[in-house]
Design a protein around this motif. Structure first.
Motif, PDB file in Angstrom:
ATOM      1  N   TYR A  54      11.506  47.738 -27.485  1.00  0.00           N
ATOM      2  CA  TYR A  54      11.316  46.448 -28.155  1.00  0.00           C
ATOM      3  C   TYR A  54       9.893  46.326 -28.693  1.00  0.00           C
ATOM      4  O   TYR A  54       9.670  45.846 -29.818  1.00  0.00           O
ATOM      5  N   ALA A  55       8.920  46.774 -27.893  1.00  0.00           N
ATOM      6  CA  ALA A  55       7.531  46.714 -28.340  1.00  0.00           C
ATOM      7  C   ALA A  55       7.312  47.554 -29.588  1.00  0.00           C
ATOM      8  O   ALA A  55       6.606  47.145 -30.516  1.00  0.00           O
ATOM      9  N   LEU A  56       7.917  48.730 -29.629  1.00  0.00           N
ATOM     10  CA  LEU A  56       7.710  49.640 -30.747  1.00  0.00           C
ATOM     11  C   LEU A  56       8.452  49.199 -32.003  1.00  0.00           C
ATOM     12  O   LEU A  56       7.871  49.127 -33.090  1.00  0.00           O
ATOM     13  N   LYS A  57       9.742  48.901 -31.847  1.00  0.00           N
ATOM     14  CA  LYS A  57      10.587  48.678 -33.025  1.00  0.00           C
ATOM     15  C   LYS A  57      10.551  47.243 -33.549  1.00  0.00           C
ATOM     16  O   LYS A  57      10.757  47.019 -34.735  1.00  0.00           O
ATOM     17  N   VAL A  58      10.330  46.265 -32.663  1.00  0.00           N
ATOM     18  CA  VAL A  58      10.390  44.867 -33.083  1.00  0.00           C
ATOM     19  C   VAL A  58       8.998  44.272 -33.260  1.00  0.00           C
ATOM     20  O   VAL A  58       8.719  43.600 -34.259  1.00  0.00           O
ATOM     21  N   LEU A  59       8.119  44.526 -32.296  1.00  0.00           N
ATOM     22  CA  LEU A  59       6.801  43.900 -32.332  1.00  0.00           C
ATOM     23  C   LEU A  59       5.750  44.752 -33.026  1.00  0.00           C
ATOM     24  O   LEU A  59       4.644  44.274 -33.268  1.00  0.00           O
ATOM     25  N   GLY A  60       6.065  46.005 -33.297  1.00  0.00           N
ATOM     26  CA  GLY A  60       5.116  46.856 -33.989  1.00  0.00           C
ATOM     27  C   GLY A  60       3.904  47.249 -33.166  1.00  0.00           C
ATOM     28  O   GLY A  60       2.828  47.513 -33.720  1.00  0.00           O
ATOM     29  N   VAL A  61       4.057  47.287 -31.835  1.00  0.00           N
ATOM     30  CA  VAL A  61       2.945  47.721 -30.988  1.00  0.00           C
ATOM     31  C   VAL A  61       2.762  49.226 -31.180  1.00  0.00           C
ATOM     32  O   VAL A  61       3.740  49.978 -31.178  1.00  0.00           O
ATOM     33  N   PRO A  62       1.551  49.715 -31.363  1.00  0.00           N
ATOM     34  CA  PRO A  62       1.344  51.158 -31.566  1.00  0.00           C
ATOM     35  C   PRO A  62       1.894  51.986 -30.408  1.00  0.00           C
ATOM     36  O   PRO A  62       1.768  51.611 -29.240  1.00  0.00           O
ATOM     37  N   GLY A  63       2.510  53.118 -30.759  1.00  0.00           N
ATOM     38  CA  GLY A  63       3.125  53.959 -29.741  1.00  0.00           C
ATOM     39  C   GLY A  63       2.127  54.461 -28.718  1.00  0.00           C
ATOM     40  O   GLY A  63       2.442  54.540 -27.516  1.00  0.00           O
ATOM     41  N   MET A  65      -0.460  52.979 -27.635  1.00  0.00           N
ATOM     42  CA  MET A  65      -0.803  51.885 -26.722  1.00  0.00           C
ATOM     43  C   MET A  65       0.286  51.691 -25.669  1.00  0.00           C
ATOM     44  O   MET A  65       0.000  51.492 -24.482  1.00  0.00           O
ATOM     45  N   VAL A  66       1.557  51.756 -26.082  1.00  0.00           N
ATOM     46  CA  VAL A  66       2.658  51.627 -25.134  1.00  0.00           C
ATOM     47  C   VAL A  66       2.613  52.759 -24.109  1.00  0.00           C
ATOM     48  O   VAL A  66       2.796  52.548 -22.908  1.00  0.00           O
ATOM     49  N   GLY A  67       2.369  53.981 -24.586  1.00  0.00           N
ATOM     50  CA  GLY A  67       2.266  55.109 -23.667  1.00  0.00           C
ATOM     51  C   GLY A  67       1.139  54.934 -22.666  1.00  0.00           C
ATOM     52  O   GLY A  67       1.288  55.268 -21.484  1.00  0.00           O
ATOM     53  N   THR A  68       0.017  54.368 -23.105  1.00  0.00           N
ATOM     54  CA  THR A  68      -1.105  54.123 -22.201  1.00  0.00           C
ATOM     55  C   THR A  68      -0.751  53.072 -21.164  1.00  0.00           C
ATOM     56  O   THR A  68      -1.065  53.223 -19.973  1.00  0.00           O
ATOM     57  N   PHE A  69      -0.054  52.001 -21.588  1.00  0.00           N
ATOM     58  CA  PHE A  69       0.392  50.984 -20.640  1.00  0.00           C
ATOM     59  C   PHE A  69       1.219  51.621 -19.520  1.00  0.00           C
ATOM     60  O   PHE A  69       0.996  51.365 -18.332  1.00  0.00           O
ATOM     61  N   LEU A  70       2.183  52.437 -19.903  1.00  0.00           N
ATOM     62  CA  LEU A  70       3.094  53.018 -18.922  1.00  0.00           C
ATOM     63  C   LEU A  70       2.381  53.986 -17.989  1.00  0.00           C
ATOM     64  O   LEU A  70       2.682  54.044 -16.792  1.00  0.00           O
ATOM     65  N   ALA A 111       8.542  38.764 -23.012  1.00  0.00           N
ATOM     66  CA  ALA A 111       8.683  39.718 -24.106  1.00  0.00           C
ATOM     67  C   ALA A 111       9.182  39.036 -25.375  1.00  0.00           C
ATOM     68  O   ALA A 111       8.694  39.309 -26.484  1.00  0.00           O
ATOM     69  N   LEU A 112      10.154  38.138 -25.237  1.00  0.00           N
ATOM     70  CA  LEU A 112      10.717  37.469 -26.407  1.00  0.00           C
ATOM     71  C   LEU A 112       9.734  36.512 -27.063  1.00  0.00           C
ATOM     72  O   LEU A 112       9.835  36.234 -28.267  1.00  0.00           O
ATOM     73  N   LEU A 113       8.794  35.981 -26.288  1.00  0.00           N
ATOM     74  CA  LEU A 113       7.818  35.030 -26.836  1.00  0.00           C
ATOM     75  C   LEU A 113       6.594  35.710 -27.434  1.00  0.00           C
ATOM     76  O   LEU A 113       5.748  35.034 -28.035  1.00  0.00           O
ATOM     77  N   MET A 114       6.492  37.013 -27.275  1.00  0.00           N
ATOM     78  CA  MET A 114       5.334  37.724 -27.822  1.00  0.00           C
ATOM     79  C   MET A 114       5.401  37.750 -29.349  1.00  0.00           C
ATOM     80  O   MET A 114       6.464  37.991 -29.929  1.00  0.00           O
ATOM     81  N   PRO A 115       4.277  37.530 -30.024  1.00  0.00           N
ATOM     82  CA  PRO A 115       4.268  37.588 -31.492  1.00  0.00           C
ATOM     83  C   PRO A 115       4.256  39.030 -31.980  1.00  0.00           C
ATOM     84  O   PRO A 115       3.968  39.964 -31.225  1.00  0.00           O
ATOM     85  N   HIS A 116       4.573  39.218 -33.242  1.00  0.00           N
ATOM     86  CA  HIS A 116       4.522  40.554 -33.829  1.00  0.00           C
ATOM     87  C   HIS A 116       3.094  41.088 -33.787  1.00  0.00           C
ATOM     88  O   HIS A 116       2.130  40.369 -34.052  1.00  0.00           O
ATOM     89  N   SER A 184      11.651  58.047 -31.240  1.00  0.00           N
ATOM     90  CA  SER A 184      10.962  56.821 -31.622  1.00  0.00           C
ATOM     91  C   SER A 184       9.977  56.377 -30.567  1.00  0.00           C
ATOM     92  O   SER A 184       9.191  55.466 -30.802  1.00  0.00           O
ATOM     93  N   LEU A 185      10.001  56.979 -29.378  1.00  0.00           N
ATOM     94  CA  LEU A 185       9.082  56.635 -28.315  1.00  0.00           C
ATOM     95  C   LEU A 185       7.878  57.550 -28.350  1.00  0.00           C
ATOM     96  O   LEU A 185       7.997  58.712 -28.738  1.00  0.00           O
TER      97      LEU A 185
END
Length: 199
Positions: A54-63, A65-70, A111-116, A184-185
């Motif tokens: 959802y972060a990658l495809k909907v909110l446009g969070v850089p990949g 950054m998501v990998g670093t979070f995890l 997650a749903l309330l997060m802005p793009h 895509s991940l």
């Protein structure tokens, strides 16, 4: 708490124990009340790996950054067990169950309330989700052992965890049918997919 060991029991075999599970579930009203919310939470866990998608495809969070979070959450996730253990000892299993369940419900709403383009703010979603699971597991396990009759206590973990693991396994199958493309991940999140190594 000093709890005496259970007396030795004669082994009855896997299939005999499996057939006895409905008796445990139906014969104890406390266990029935326990199993319904526990099963619903197990089904809700199906959504956990999709927070990254959802972060990658909907909110446009850089990949990256998501990998670093995890990666960071996977490293610090074991510390949450220490925190939950102290809360259980101080406040009891029921309060921990309520708190962990609130966090579990709060996570998808966040997650749903997060802005793009939420960026670093989306880390809150991963923090909540990775903390709720250990709290739910620890709280419900302790509560289950408290409501189990002393003479059957050693059998209750298997009788309760087997159907819940079946629900979790069914959820994995449903996730597989969605054909989420791992390309895509980001590489790091695709390899771990979730803090604690469980998807």
């Amino acid at each position: 708490m000093d709890e005496p060991p259970d007396p030795p029991r004669e082994s009855r075999g896997f299939w005999t124990e499996l057939r006895a599970m409905p008796r445990f579930a139906l014969g104890n009203p406390d266990l029935r009340a326990f199993s319904l919310p526990r099963g619903l939470l197990a089904l809700a866990g199906i959504a956990d790996p999709f927070y990254a998608v959802y972060a990658l495809k909907v909110l446009g969070v850089p990949g990256a950054m998501v990998g670093t979070f995890l990666m960071v959450l996977a490293a610090i996730s074991p510390l949450s067990n220490v925190v939950w253990s102290r809360l259980v000892r101080r406040y009891g299993s029921r309060r921990v169950i309520r708190l962990a369940t609130f966090i579990q419900v709060f996570t998808p709403l966040t997650a749903l309330l997060m802005p793009h383009g939420a960026g670093m703010a989306y880390a809150l979603v991963f923090v909540c989700a990775s903390r709720a699971g250990p709290g739910i597991g620890l709280g419900y396990t302790n509560y289950m052992l408290n409501v189990a009759p002393a003479e059957e206590r050693s059998r209750y973990p298997g009788a309760v965890n087997y159907p819940h693991q079946t629900l979790t396994g069914s959820g994995r199958g449903l996730r597989g049918q969605n054909h989420v493309e791992h390309d895509s991940l980001p590489p790091r999140s695709a390899s771990s997919q979730w803090p604690g190594g469980q998807c």
